[in-house]
Design a protein around this motif. Structure first.
Motif, short mmCIF file in Angstrom:
data_model
loop_
_atom_site.label_atom_id
_atom_site.label_comp_id
_atom_site.label_asym_id
_atom_site.label_seq_id
_atom_site.Cartn_x
_atom_site.Cartn_y
_atom_site.Cartn_z
N PHE A 82 0.84 -1.19 0.00
CA PHE A 82 0.00 0.00 0.00
C PHE A 82 0.88 1.24 0.00
CE2 PHE A 82 -3.18 -2.98 1.07
CZ PHE A 82 -4.40 -2.39 0.82
N HIS A 83 0.41 2.27 -0.68
CA HIS A 83 1.14 3.54 -0.69
C HIS A 83 0.75 4.33 0.54
CE1 HIS A 83 2.09 7.71 -2.16
NE2 HIS A 83 3.23 7.07 -2.23
N ASP A 84 1.71 4.64 1.38
CA ASP A 84 1.49 5.47 2.56
C ASP A 84 1.86 6.89 2.18
OD1 ASP A 84 1.85 6.94 4.95
OD2 ASP A 84 2.24 5.10 6.07
N ILE A 85 0.85 7.72 2.02
CA ILE A 85 1.06 9.10 1.56
C ILE A 85 1.86 9.89 2.59
CG2 ILE A 85 -0.10 11.27 0.99
CD1 ILE A 85 -2.36 9.57 -0.19
N ALA A 86 1.57 9.71 3.87
CA ALA A 86 2.25 10.48 4.91
C ALA A 86 3.75 10.20 4.93
CB ALA A 86 1.64 10.17 6.27
N GLU A 87 4.13 8.94 4.76
CA GLU A 87 5.54 8.57 4.80
C GLU A 87 6.16 8.53 3.40
OE1 GLU A 87 7.25 8.19 7.63
OE2 GLU A 87 5.41 8.65 8.74
N GLU A 88 5.34 8.67 2.37
CA GLU A 88 5.78 8.61 0.97
C GLU A 88 6.60 7.34 0.69
OE1 GLU A 88 5.48 9.42 -2.77
OE2 GLU A 88 4.48 10.63 -1.29
N GLU A 89 5.94 6.19 1.04
CA GLU A 89 6.58 4.90 0.82
C GLU A 89 5.51 3.83 0.60
OE1 GLU A 89 8.66 3.64 4.35
OE2 GLU A 89 6.90 3.89 5.61
N TYR A 90 5.93 2.70 0.04
CA TYR A 90 5.05 1.55 -0.08
C TYR A 90 5.29 0.64 1.11
CZ TYR A 90 3.71 2.85 -4.78
OH TYR A 90 3.19 3.52 -5.86
N ILE A 91 4.19 0.17 1.71
CA ILE A 91 4.28 -0.66 2.90
C ILE A 91 3.50 -1.96 2.69
CG2 ILE A 91 4.67 1.25 4.50
CD1 ILE A 91 1.66 1.19 5.15
N PRO A 92 3.96 -3.05 3.32
CA PRO A 92 3.24 -4.32 3.20
C PRO A 92 1.85 -4.26 3.84
CG PRO A 92 5.45 -4.66 4.10
CD PRO A 92 5.20 -3.18 4.08
N LEU A 93 0.99 -5.15 3.41
CA LEU A 93 -0.39 -5.20 3.91
C LEU A 93 -0.45 -5.26 5.43
CD1 LEU A 93 -3.45 -5.51 3.41
CD2 LEU A 93 -3.06 -7.96 3.09
N LYS A 94 0.40 -6.07 6.05
CA LYS A 94 0.40 -6.21 7.51
C LYS A 94 0.69 -4.87 8.20
CE LYS A 94 2.30 -9.24 11.06
NZ LYS A 94 3.13 -10.41 11.32
#
Length: 134
Positions: free
Chosen positions: A114-126
């Protein structure tokens, strides 16, 4: 003779329908897009809840929309563009769409990021789940 022609005509029609009808009604090609969207709904049941909330709050005027926004490009230098399908999740209004999530699904492993807009990174589903607990 008329009875024979009528019977033959009926048999011919029935035979034709038996060959044509199943291809029109009972078979449906599952596209890669359908496969990815179904996979997303299965693996992220939160989207079903979100869809229900959106429809309830809008009294059916707004619906959840999910589509494949990009396919893997084997010539890309960017790992995400090269190995992942980009998925759009948003609200579908009559005149426009509103983005809720961007996420990636790996073309082979089906790993979701998932794209985390606040951290400007892609993160795993968990990790996404842990950050989005209500």
């Amino acid at each position: 003779m008329k009875k024979v022609i009528v019977i033959f005509s009926i048999l011919f029609i029935l035979m034709s329908v038996s060959y044509v009808w199943p291809s029109l009604v009972f078979t449906a090609e599952i596209t890669k897009s359908d496969e990815l969207i179904n996979y997303l709904y299965k693996e992220v049941p939160e989207l079903n809840k979100l869809a229900n909330e959106i429809e309830k709050k809008s009294k059916g005027a707004v619906r959840l929309i999910i589509y494949v926004a990009g396919e893997p490009n084997k010539n890309s230098q960017n790992r995400y563009d090269r190995e992942y399908y980009a998925m759009y999740v948003g609200e579908n209004h009559k005149t426009h769409n509103v983005n809720i999530y961007w996420l990636l699904i790996h073309k082979d492993t089906k790993e979701m990021l998932f794209h985390d807009i606040a951290e400007e990174e892609y993160i795993p589903l968990k990790v996404w789940r842990s950050r989005n607990k209500k």
